[in-house]
Scaffold this active site. Structure first.
Site, short mmCIF file in Angstrom:
data_model
loop_
_atom_site.label_atom_id
_atom_site.label_comp_id
_atom_site.label_asym_id
_atom_site.label_seq_id
_atom_site.Cartn_x
_atom_site.Cartn_y
_atom_site.Cartn_z
N TRP A 51 1.07 -1.20 0.19
CA TRP A 51 0.03 0.03 -0.10
C TRP A 51 0.87 1.47 0.04
CZ3 TRP A 51 -0.11 3.89 3.90
CH2 TRP A 51 -1.13 4.69 3.91
N HIS A 52 2.10 1.12 0.53
CA HIS A 52 2.83 2.39 0.78
C HIS A 52 3.49 2.88 -0.52
CE1 HIS A 52 2.73 1.50 4.95
NE2 HIS A 52 3.13 2.55 5.07
N GLY A 53 3.58 2.08 -1.60
CA GLY A 53 3.94 2.35 -2.98
C GLY A 53 4.53 1.19 -3.76
N TYR B 112 4.82 11.08 4.02
CA TYR B 112 3.62 10.27 3.73
C TYR B 112 2.92 10.87 2.70
CZ TYR B 112 3.81 5.84 6.50
OH TYR B 112 4.13 4.71 6.89
N TYR C 60 2.45 8.62 -0.44
CA TYR C 60 2.00 7.41 -0.19
C TYR C 60 0.58 7.66 -0.43
CZ TYR C 60 6.38 6.30 1.68
OH TYR C 60 7.64 6.10 2.07
#
Length: 497
Positions: free
Chosen positions: A344-346, A494, A497
């Site tokens: 999900w973060h990248g 963040y 993201y």
């Protein structure tokens, strides 16, 4: 001459107000401070007309998003319309197959956007490598905050499906919820069931809420600018850019420094988002609860990015089966949830590796807890708590080194220096050369480990002081932040993201 000067000034002002990818509108910028103060006066002036006040907030939120992502604000509006219509249809549907279809459509649309904007190039490159073909990377601009507002969208529809909430019938209310600017770009992941009831009440900020909000904004600014940005620009980036040039001790300090940097950067944003919402009369749940006090990996995720970890628990881990299908399935569900949380973060393999690492930590902790227990006489004792905290913090630092490293080669170089070229003897020289860095890290750690009651007491004392004193202290903190800030704007981590 005067006309020319006026024209130049107007041109410069207009340029600052228009979208500039190099200068987004962030909480730690002077432009946001000016615009927010103006908006706040308008907001308070419209308190007798709730609908107009709500509309003004939506317009300001969309402008705030426009300054970060330009025309992508239409994507956000499209999600608002889609959610509202699907929510109404879901509320009116009785057939189970139709209800599941509506939920599937919402999830498909949101995940489809994430896959396209965040993972399309990675998937294309990976496929090309497996098939020995060619893939031309597309120039895809990632809409700011898409990971956060898509998660809020999914939770809204799923909560209606689960009968946890009723569909929102007022489109203005739902648009306000999804576009509300404080948590828009980097969280917290506010849920509809927590915020929609507040919206319906047309809340007004109390004096205590204003004091608490200003205190959170000040602490957030100090965390972000005075600690995170300073540590990053003057030390952490140098270590991670060329780990082989530094001793193992310095590499360890770089990993610790990044852990503190990330916490201060991200929790600083959350503090400011929660504080801004309080100034407008809305209260969000805590997003961080002293995560480095955690006693084990599970405890860490009950304290770190709480809105995301609980979202993953409620909408991914539990639907996968949670802990209801036996020991080994529980371990697998923990692992899969964290892998997907990492992804999900990248679009990067290091994020995937970081998620897998935490999945293994959670599974290992549950397995150990199930077969080995401390004697009752030792449970909760000070030495045991200190040992647990130290071990957990070490594991978290290793995880964030994976998160920060841009490749396995960088991570390998750091591990090589730590294992084979540690040189603890450089510690005195390190402290002398990086005295301000050491003081910043030390101050952040000391404040982190102080009791929560101390922070709450200071916040309450600030809220109880006269408005003039509050304003003077706020001005002093802003002055300190300006003096400590780098010449170039440092975005919140963040935001990517």
């Amino acid at each position: 001459m005067t006309d020319i000067i006026n024209e130049i000034n107007l041109h410069e002002i207009a340029g600052k107000l228009l979208y500039d990818p190099k200068v987004p509108l962030l909480f730690n910028t002077g432009l946001f401070l000016v615009l927010f103060v103006v908006f706040l006066m308008i907001y308070n002036g419209l308190r007798r007309w709730p609908a107009v006040k709500m509309l003004a907030t939506i317009m300001f939120s969309l402008y705030f998003y426009y300054k970060s992502s330009a025309e992508c604000c239409f994507i956000l509006l499209g999600v608002c319309v889609s959610d509202y219509l699907l929510g109404m249809a879901l509320g009116a549907s009785k057939a189970q197959w139709l209800r599941k279809t509506i939920v599937g459509l919402n999830v498909s649309v949101n995940l489809g956007m994430l896959v396209y904007f965040k993972y399309f190039n990675l998937l294309g490159q990976t496929w090309a490598q497996f098939t020995h073909g060619n893939f031309d990377t597309l120039d895809i601009i990632l809409p700011a905050g898409i990971s956060f507002f898509t998660f809020r969208s999914i939770s809204y529809i799923v909560d209606i499906y689960r009968h946890d909430i009723e569909p929102e019938k007022n489109p203005l209310h739902y648009t306000f919820f999804l576009t509300f600017f404080p948590p828009l770009l980097a969280g917290p992941v506010v849920r509809a069931k927590d915020m929609l009831p507040q919206i319906k009440q047309n809340p007004l900020p109390t004096q205590a809420m204003v004091g608490e909000g200003l205190f959170l904004i000040m602490t957030g600014l100090i965390k972000k600018v005075v600690v995170a940005d300073y540590i990053s620009g003057n030390f952490v980036n140098r270590i991670f850019d060329n780990p082989s040039l530094y001793s193992g001790f310095e590499n360890v300090m770089g990993c610790v420094g990044f852990t503190i940097q990330l916490y201060c950067d991200f929790s600083g944003y959350s503090d400011m988002a929660i504080g801004l919402a309080l100034l407008l009369g809305y209260r969000f749940k805590d997003n961080f609860r002293a995560p480095f006090k955690a006693q084990n990996p599970s405890d860490f995720w009950r304290r770190w990015h709480i809105s995301l970890s609980t979202w993953l628990r409620d909408y991914l881990y539990i639907p996968l089966g949670g802990s209801r299908k036996g020991k080994w399935r529980t371990y697998l569900n923990n692992f899969l949830t964290m892998v997907l949380g990492g992804l999900w973060h990248g679009a990067g393999w290091m994020y995937l590796l970081w998620g897998a690492y935490h999945g293994l930590l959670l599974a290992a902790h549950k397995a150990i807890k199930g077969v080995w227990k401390l004697p009752e006489a030792l449970k909760g004792t000070f030495p045991v708590r200190v040992a647990n905290t130290a071990i957990t913090f070490t594991l978290i630092v290793i995880g964030f080194a994976i998160f920060r490293a841009d490749s396995l080669e960088t991570l390998g170089a750091m591990a090589s220096q730590i294992a084979g070229d540690f040189h603890a003897s450089v510690a005195p020289q390190f402290v002398e050369s990086y005295l301000l860095i050491v003081l910043a890290i030390g101050a952040a750690m000391v404040s982190h480990y102080t009791p929560r009651s101390w922070t709450d007491g200071i916040s309450s004392a600030y809220a109880a002081t006269p408005a003039l004193m509050q304003g003077l202290l706020l001005a002093l903190v802003i002055f300190l932040v300006i003096q400590a800030s780098a010449s170039d704007l440092v975005p919140f981590i963040y935001l990517q993201y």
